[in-house]
Design a protein around this motif. Structure first.
Motif, mmCIF file in Angstrom:
data_model
loop_
_atom_site.group_PDB
_atom_site.id
_atom_site.type_symbol
_atom_site.label_atom_id
_atom_site.label_comp_id
_atom_site.label_asym_id
_atom_site.label_seq_id
_atom_site.Cartn_x
_atom_site.Cartn_y
_atom_site.Cartn_z
ATOM 1 N N THR A 69 0.674 -1.266 -0.216
ATOM 2 C CA THR A 69 -0.041 0.129 -0.164
ATOM 3 C C THR A 69 0.984 1.205 0.079
ATOM 4 O OG1 THR A 69 -1.840 -1.314 1.409
ATOM 5 C CG2 THR A 69 -1.656 1.176 1.202
ATOM 6 N N CYS A 70 1.875 1.293 0.758
ATOM 7 C CA CYS A 70 2.598 2.265 1.011
ATOM 8 C C CYS A 70 3.860 2.675 0.008
ATOM 9 C CB CYS A 70 3.078 2.403 2.282
ATOM 10 S SG CYS A 70 2.122 2.514 3.613
ATOM 11 N N LEU A 71 3.934 1.531 -0.810
ATOM 12 C CA LEU A 71 5.219 1.701 -1.892
ATOM 13 C C LEU A 71 5.111 2.921 -2.684
ATOM 14 C CD1 LEU A 71 7.789 0.393 -2.984
ATOM 15 C CD2 LEU A 71 6.334 -0.947 -4.378
ATOM 16 N N PRO A 72 4.019 3.134 -3.391
ATOM 17 C CA PRO A 72 4.173 4.356 -4.185
ATOM 18 C C PRO A 72 4.407 5.716 -3.801
ATOM 19 C CG PRO A 72 2.099 2.891 -4.536
ATOM 20 C CD PRO A 72 2.866 2.343 -3.434
ATOM 21 N N SER A 73 4.018 5.659 -2.417
ATOM 22 C CA SER A 73 4.213 7.179 -1.598
ATOM 23 C C SER A 73 5.718 7.113 -1.079
ATOM 24 C CB SER A 73 3.290 7.035 -0.470
ATOM 25 O OG SER A 73 1.878 7.442 -0.900
ATOM 26 N N LEU A 74 6.113 5.799 -0.802
ATOM 27 C CA LEU A 74 7.652 5.815 -0.544
ATOM 28 C C LEU A 74 8.700 6.132 -1.677
ATOM 29 C CD1 LEU A 74 7.407 2.596 1.937
ATOM 30 C CD2 LEU A 74 7.819 4.941 2.707
ATOM 31 N N VAL A 75 8.374 5.652 -2.507
ATOM 32 C CA VAL A 75 9.171 5.934 -3.907
ATOM 33 C C VAL A 75 8.919 7.497 -4.175
ATOM 34 C CG1 VAL A 75 9.511 5.416 -6.317
ATOM 35 C CG2 VAL A 75 8.900 3.518 -4.593
ATOM 36 N N ASN A 76 7.922 7.800 -3.982
ATOM 37 C CA ASN A 76 7.790 9.372 -4.384
ATOM 38 C C ASN A 76 8.810 10.014 -3.171
ATOM 39 O OD1 ASN A 76 6.667 11.672 -5.571
ATOM 40 N ND2 ASN A 76 5.597 11.968 -3.489
ATOM 41 N N GLU A 77 8.736 9.833 -2.079
ATOM 42 C CA GLU A 77 9.564 10.436 -1.079
ATOM 43 C C GLU A 77 10.921 10.169 -1.426
ATOM 44 O OE1 GLU A 77 11.135 12.155 2.049
ATOM 45 O OE2 GLU A 77 9.344 12.614 1.080
ATOM 46 N N MET A 78 11.335 8.948 -1.976
ATOM 47 C CA MET A 78 12.783 8.800 -2.327
ATOM 48 C C MET A 78 12.981 9.766 -3.340
ATOM 49 S SD MET A 78 12.728 4.525 -2.113
ATOM 50 C CE MET A 78 12.015 3.559 -0.708
ATOM 51 N N THR A 79 12.328 9.917 -4.295
ATOM 52 C CA THR A 79 12.708 10.935 -5.452
ATOM 53 C C THR A 79 12.833 12.231 -4.851
ATOM 54 O OG1 THR A 79 10.414 11.194 -6.067
ATOM 55 C CG2 THR A 79 11.353 9.413 -7.059
ATOM 56 N N LEU A 80 11.890 12.646 -3.915
ATOM 57 C CA LEU A 80 12.078 13.702 -3.223
ATOM 58 C C LEU A 80 13.503 13.874 -2.525
ATOM 59 C CD1 LEU A 80 8.499 14.492 -2.049
ATOM 60 C CD2 LEU A 80 9.509 15.725 -4.160
ATOM 61 N N LEU A 81 13.934 12.803 -2.055
ATOM 62 C CA LEU A 81 15.129 12.891 -1.095
ATOM 63 C C LEU A 81 16.274 13.147 -1.974
ATOM 64 C CD1 LEU A 81 16.394 12.462 1.578
ATOM 65 C CD2 LEU A 81 16.764 9.913 1.062
ATOM 66 N N ILE A 82 16.254 12.465 -3.344
ATOM 67 C CA ILE A 82 17.270 12.738 -4.122
ATOM 68 C C ILE A 82 17.254 14.120 -4.682
ATOM 69 C CG2 ILE A 82 18.286 12.166 -6.594
ATOM 70 C CD1 ILE A 82 16.916 9.272 -6.143
ATOM 71 N N LYS A 83 16.184 14.849 -4.961
ATOM 72 C CA LYS A 83 16.486 16.091 -5.470
ATOM 73 C C LYS A 83 16.842 17.295 -4.292
ATOM 74 C CE LYS A 83 12.063 15.710 -7.336
ATOM 75 N NZ LYS A 83 10.952 15.823 -7.873
ATOM 76 N N LEU A 105 14.057 8.468 -12.798
ATOM 77 C CA LEU A 105 13.359 7.511 -13.672
ATOM 78 C C LEU A 105 13.546 6.115 -13.194
ATOM 79 C CD1 LEU A 105 13.630 8.983 -17.183
ATOM 80 C CD2 LEU A 105 11.720 8.763 -15.788
ATOM 81 N N VAL A 106 14.845 5.945 -12.792
ATOM 82 C CA VAL A 106 15.363 4.602 -12.156
ATOM 83 C C VAL A 106 14.613 4.101 -10.974
ATOM 84 C CG1 VAL A 106 17.245 3.268 -10.995
ATOM 85 C CG2 VAL A 106 17.707 4.502 -13.256
ATOM 86 N N PHE A 107 14.333 5.173 -10.215
ATOM 87 C CA PHE A 107 13.617 4.672 -9.076
ATOM 88 C C PHE A 107 11.938 4.544 -9.421
ATOM 89 C CE2 PHE A 107 16.726 6.361 -6.507
ATOM 90 C CZ PHE A 107 16.670 5.672 -5.018
ATOM 91 N N VAL A 108 11.385 5.176 -10.269
ATOM 92 C CA VAL A 108 10.000 4.814 -10.741
ATOM 93 C C VAL A 108 10.128 3.613 -11.407
ATOM 94 C CG1 VAL A 108 8.543 5.656 -12.349
ATOM 95 C CG2 VAL A 108 9.561 7.491 -11.110
ATOM 96 N N GLY A 109 11.066 3.291 -12.405
ATOM 97 C CA GLY A 109 11.113 1.977 -12.822
ATOM 98 C C GLY A 109 11.178 0.867 -11.926
ATOM 99 N N LEU A 110 11.948 1.023 -10.872
ATOM 100 C CA LEU A 110 11.965 0.117 -9.698
ATOM 101 C C LEU A 110 10.664 -0.271 -9.114
ATOM 102 C CD1 LEU A 110 15.516 0.851 -8.230
ATOM 103 C CD2 LEU A 110 14.795 -1.347 -9.538
ATOM 104 N N GLN A 111 9.983 1.150 -8.938
ATOM 105 C CA GLN A 111 8.358 0.918 -8.182
ATOM 106 C C GLN A 111 7.606 0.254 -9.165
ATOM 107 O OE1 GLN A 111 6.555 4.904 -7.875
ATOM 108 N NE2 GLN A 111 4.676 3.678 -7.891
ATOM 109 N N ARG A 112 7.742 0.374 -10.288
ATOM 110 C CA ARG A 112 6.787 -0.356 -11.088
ATOM 111 C C ARG A 112 7.050 -1.954 -11.376
ATOM 112 N NH1 ARG A 112 6.293 4.285 -16.219
ATOM 113 N NH2 ARG A 112 5.128 5.622 -14.971
#
Length: 215
Positions: free
Chosen positions: A138-152, A195-202
């Motif tokens: 359930t939390c994976l999409p939101s966690l990945v979004n937070e990970m991308t924000l962390l990178i930025k 894009l790598v993080f988003v690909g891993l999420q999918r």
């Protein structure tokens, strides 16, 4: 832009990736621990976790980074720039991850927990076998979004001298008096990382989907 300048940007990308992955690896479980404290309403610890999350979510990453790097030595804790960078990203993302995990826990079906108790399952076993597998999905999409924000937001660590992507690009631009090419390359590197993080999420979601279908 010269080849050496490009190598400098790649080195900065390596620093960004290393520090970000360390922050993610530490911040995700730390955020989960904070969420569990608040979800279980543990005396003393739950209010402290709430205060921590509120403070860290309202503190800019740059300010937190400077505070850790310059304030800790004042109280006798020596810390190098790289360790301060990892600590900054860990503490910052843990606060946001806590809210993601807590939201999933608050929406989790209590009926499943009661059923597990009926069958004599302990609390840790219930969490490991029933709650966490569903919570993670359930939390994976939101966690990945937070990970991308962390990178930025990792650009904040440049203020203490860590040579991540943005700092490397600024330094190259200052040396060549042409800041546009290194900034464009730096932007491209950030896009690739996200894009790598988003690909891993999918990919993970597909794996979970196949596993759920097989079950």
């Amino acid at each position: 832009m010269t080849f050496n300048a490009f190598l400098s940007l790649l080195h900065g990308a390596g620093v960004t990736i290393s520090v970000s992955l360390a922050g993610i690896a530490l911040g995700v479980p730390f955020g989960l621990a904070l969420a569990l404290l608040r979800w279980q309403r543990v005396p003393l610890l739950a209010p402290l976790a709430t205060v921590y999350v509120s403070l860290l979510r309202s503190t800019p990453a740059v300010t937190l980074c400077l505070l850790i790097f310059f304030a800790l030595p004042v109280i006798g804790i020596e810390i190098d720039a790289l360790s301060a960078a990892v600590a900054t990203l860990t503490l910052n993302t843990a606060a946001f991850n806590c809210e993601i995990w807590r939201s999933g826990l608050m929406n989790f079906s209590r009926d499943q927990i009661e059923a597990a108790r009926t069958f004599g399952m302990s609390g840790p076993l219930t969490f490991r076998r029933i709650i966490f597998p569903q919570l993670w999905r359930t939390c994976l999409p939101s966690l990945v979004n937070e990970m991308t924000l962390l990178i930025k937001s990792s650009t904040a660590i440049a203020v203490i001298g860590v040579a991540e992507i943005t700092r490397a690009a600024i330094r190259i631009g200052a040396q060549t008096y042409d800041p546009l090419p290194p900034m464009l390359v730096a932007t491209g590197i950030y896009i690739v990382l996200v894009l790598v993080f988003v690909g891993l999420q999918r990919f993970t979601e597909r794996v979970y989907g196949h596993a759920g279908g097989a079950a």
